[in-house]
Design an enzyme around this catalytic site. Structure first.
Site: not given
Ligand code: ADP
Ligand code: MG
Ligand code: MG
Length: 876
Positions: A454, A832
């Site tokens: 896992h 931006c």
């Protein structure tokens, strides 16, 4: 009538939406003639319907399921609950996108006291029969009834201790029979009723559990992290069992067609004899390497090699497969395009092009831009690494360099991370509950578990460093310490992990940056640049950031925030004097001190950009951020200005705002203090003149960006000041130099009046952080507190500050673009905000016709790749 259920023979690989990834691929493997235990898939639409109906499986779906059980019984020649030839099935979830470990599978469904006796007798293998039964009770109790695994594991541990054995496989048929009855007693104690004996009732319970698991907290977190919409739902696969636990000529394995950590071609995986399901990845026993299968299972191995080749050619990508060998015969249980590290993704994509399986465009499209993050983050300094001596070694399960303080629980990892610590999570093994802690950590170290454990799988998915299966560690989780190489490590001690070699080091090893311009990474990015339409700029305020961004492929600066230029030594004092001045002359005199410093900052920026465009945003934050808070500083300022401390304090108090985000900031500063805008203009223009004199071929053309405009007259007002000063400077220097004045679109009113604003603005840059804040009316700084509740209530699926809200904010953007362009067809358009580096937002920016995106330096390659993928997609 809607068809909700499909036999594997009725589906195919293109039906992911309906059948989920697992179901579609099981169907596809069936169609291409691979050995797949047969079964049927209940569609994702049935899951959606289940939720629509208030978590009920309606009669129509139920009757189709019953009909398909009969079909499956016919195909397999076995029958549910039959005392001659009973059918046993697995019930497996499978969403459109793979969600490893997120939803739980039930194996051996169909067993009860009578059936288990039948298979025990008929097979002559009672150990197998009882092993299946105890597993089934355990999984059903855990997954369907949510009793939890713990009690059952304790019972197993106790049984092993009583029998004096260490491994599950050493338990006898009688032990397992005894366990099964203990398990049923446990079930009755917890649930209050007997364990269900009717296979159909078991099946319905299991199907519901799979549907329900779509909404469990772990699944919800995973979906949010991976952009998987809640509305998709999961399919359920009901498949007849293949048994890997019938003895030593059986087993179960997982394998990749290429190394998921490095991308190296060749079979890579693990196999465990006499085992079932997750045993191979759970780390209960150490599995063998896939290559070792060749000696022990020559026939099955040969079959498997052929299957791998077939699958890779078929899917034209690296495959991640699950399979079982029952008495020497191979059964394929799953295949999917394998998850891989960013390094491996680059290599595999390039190799597939070289092997003629993929075009460069497809190679670029294959890479998940979010994964690049890890490649751009620091690696260990090779020299320091060579000099360092490892104190232990596990498996290099997921590459990268991690260095941090040791924590022992996922919760601690989160808590320490939240207070700004870098941590390494050390566990015996990890489980799905640990996901958030794993994410918060720099790296993960486990004592147990292989390359497909896992921890390893999840870490690779997250692009996080992981060293797994370091058995040398003597772990004491309860007391938060472990011993390795004779030394005891406590919580908070620093260690370093090398996820490529699996080596563990005491203390911190220095790190260096990775190189995106060479090797496979460089090749992919070169292709990306060929395909993309959007220009990718960076948000950078210092020459260092700008240089870094250039190395990472930035084609300009889209946002230079000038506020820090007021903070440096010798500047902040002058700026404070300017704030405290009574007359324009005094203010100008104070700013005069800062001018040459700002000018040299801009020169350095232009130098770093070598002629590429630079957009400079004028001062944005409110003035109170600049005034002194320390008594001594206040006193010094008072003395300097010949005022009393009280006067200064009164002035500071007068700058206080209840809501500074909507206060006296942005262009509002330039309106009230035009001197600041004048000084900044002079600095910007003089710097450009000087740099152009040194590098005539660069032709620096500064772009001045006025923030927080909401009304055209504001822009007119400020622009007038800017243009007057700029023209004066250019004239005085006797040069022929251009410059641009534009604005940020970050207030909804600016977007709404874009047609007016475009008359004055030569470019628009969407400041989507503020635009999101003001469109939603959510404070950027406080939204985190309630957004979590919004995710839990499914009001939001993602953070609108991270992923652009296309419906609302995006609509404003589209409108501003359309209206702006109508007035000024050559209006230059960019973004931006944080969104400029978010792949799905970049795709949207491409779609709505922006010219550039601008993001932080480390996200530049992500944006370049996302821009290329958007262009490829929009071309298609
Ligand atoms: P996950 O998506 O978590 O991998 P799966 O549904 O693939 O869950 O199954 C969990 C485990 O059970 C895997 O090891 C798988 O190979 C095994 N398994 C599932 N169905 C069967 C089956 N019909 N016969 C044998 N093993 C199975
Ligand atoms: Mg699986
Ligand atoms: Mg802003």
């Amino acid at each position: 009538m809607t068809k909700y259920v499909y036999l594997f023979t009725e589906g195919n690989g293109n039906m992911r939406e309906l059948l989920g990834g697992k179901g579609a691929n099981l169907a596809e493997m069936t169609n291409i003639g691979l050995p797949v235990p047969q079964g049927f898939t209940i569609s994702t639409e049935a899951c959606t319907k289940y939720y629509e109906d208030g978590r009920q499986i309606n009669d129509e779906i139920m009757s189709q399921v019953m009909e398909y059980i009969v079909k499956l019984e016919e195909i397999t020649g076995k029958k549910f609950g039959d005392l001659e030839n009973p059918l046993l099935v697995s019930v497996r979830s499978g969403a459109r996108a793979s969600m490893p470990g997120m939803m739980d599978t039930i194996l051996n469904l169909g067993l009860n006291e009578q059936v288990v006796d039948v298979i025990a007798t008929k097979s002559g293998n009672p150990r197998w029969a009882w092993d299946c039964y105890r597993r089934f009770i355990q999984m059903y109790s855990d997954v369907v009834m949510e009793v939890g695994k713990k009690y059952f594991e304790e019972l197993i541990d106790k049984m092993k201790a009583d029998r004096g054995v260490t491994q599950d496989v050493e338990l006898t048929a009688d032990d397992l029979k005894e366990l099964a009855s203990q398990f049923k007693a446990e079930y009755k104690a917890k649930i209050g009723s007997d364990f269900p004996t009717d296979p159909k009732e078991q099946l319905v319970g299991a199907i519901k559990a799979v549907f329900r698991s779509w909404d469990n907290p772990r699944a919800n977190v995973y979906r949010r992290d991976n952009d998987i919409p809640y509305s998709w739902g999961t399919a359920v696969n009901v498949q007849s069992m293949a048994f890997g636990n019938m003895g030593d000529d059986c087993g179960t394995g997982v394998a990749f067609t290429r190394d998921p950590a490095t991308g190296e071609k060749g079979l890579f995986g693990e196999f465990l004899t006499n085992a079932q399901g997750e045993d191979v990845v759970a780390g209960v026993r150490t599995p063998m390497k896939i290559a070792e299968m060749e000696q022990k299972f020559p026939e099955a191995f040969a079959q498997f090699v052929t299957v791998c080749e077939t699958l890779e050619k078929h899917y034209r990508d690296m495959q991640d497969m699950e399979f079982t060998v029952e008495h020497g015969k191979l059964y394929m249980l799953q295949t999917r395009n394998g998850k891989r590290t960013a390094q491996a993704a680059m290599k595999i994509a390039c190799d597939l092009v070289d092997e003629g399986m993929r075009t460069p465009e497809e190679a670029v499209a294959m890479i998940d831009p979010r994964n690049l993050d890890t490649l751009l983050h620091p690696q260990f300094d090779p020299a320091a690494l060579k000099a360092a001596e490892a104190i232990g070694k596990g498996l290099g399960a997921s590459p990268g360099a991690a260095c941090g303080k040791i924590v022992f629980t996922a919760d601690d990892a989160v808590a320490w991370h939240d207070r700004g610590e870098k941590v390494v999570l050390v566990r015996l093994e990890t489980s799905p509950e640990d996901i958030t802690g794993m994410k918060a950590a720099e790296g993960i170290l486990t004592v147990r578990g292989g390359m497909t454990s896992h921890a390893a799988v999840v870490a690779r998915g997250m692009g996080e460093c992981c060293v797994s299966g370091c058995g040398e560690i003597a772990m004491d989780e309860a007391n938060k310490k472990f011993t390795l190489a004779g030394k005891t490590f406590q919580e908070g001690d620093i260690i370093s992990l090398d996820g490529s070699t699996g080596k563990i080091y005491d203390g911190a090893i220095p790190q260096v940056d990775a190189d995106p311009n060479n090797g496979y990474f460089g090749r992919i990015m070169k292709w990306a640049d060929e395909f993309k339409r959007l220009e990718v700029r960076t948000n950078a305020d210092t020459p260092n950031d700008a240089k870094k961004a250039r190395e990472l492929g930035a084609e300009g600066i889209g946002l230079c925030r000038t506020e820090h230029m007021f903070f440096g030594e010798g500047r902040i004092d002058a700026f404070r004097e300017m704030i405290c001045s009574d007359t324009v002359e005094e203010r100008e005199a104070a700013l005069e001190v800062i001018l040459p410093m700002q000018q040299s900052d801009f020169e350095a920026l232009y130098e770093a950009l070598e002629g590429h465009p630079v957009t400079i945003r004028f001062l944005d934050p409110p003035l109170h951020e600049f005034v002194p808070t320390e008594e001594a500083d206040i006193k010094a300022l008072a003395d300097k200005k010949g005022k009393s401390v009280e006067d200064i304090k009164t002035l500071i108090a007068s700058l206080h705002e209840f809501n500074p985000m909507m206060g006296h900031r942005g262009c509002r500063l330039a309106v009230t203090y035009p001197e600041i805008a004048k000084m900044q203009t002079r600095a910007v223009i003089r710097a450009a003149i000087n740099v152009n004199a040194k590098h005539p071929d660069w032709n620096v053309t500064p772009e001045i960006m006025i923030p927080l405009v909401c009304e055209i007259k504001e822009l007119v007002n400020v622009k007038k000041v800017v243009v007057a000063v700029a023209d004066e400077e250019i004239k005085a220097a006797g040069v022929d130099m251009g410059y641009k004045v534009g604005t940020m679109i970050e207030i909804p009113r600016a977007a709404l009046t874009a047609d007016e604003i475009a008359k004055e603005a030569e470019f628009f840059c969407f400041g989507t952080n503020d635009l999101t804040q003001m469109t939603f009316g959510f404070s950027r700084d406080d939204a985190g507190k309630f957004l979590t509740a919004y995710y839990e209530s499914k009001i939001f699926e993602s953070d609108p500050f991270a992923r652009l809200d296309q419906n609302g904010v995006g609509k404003l953007m589209k409108m501003a673009i359309e209206n702006g362009k109508a007035v000024r067809p050559d209006l230059h358009l960019g973004i931006c905000g944080e969104h400029g580096g978010d792949p799905t937002s970049v795709e949207f920016c491409d779609e709505i016709g922006l010219d550039y995106v601008s993001c932080s330096p480390f996200r530049v390659p992500i944006a370049r790749l996302a821009a290329a993928q958007a262009a490829i997609k929009h071309k298609a």
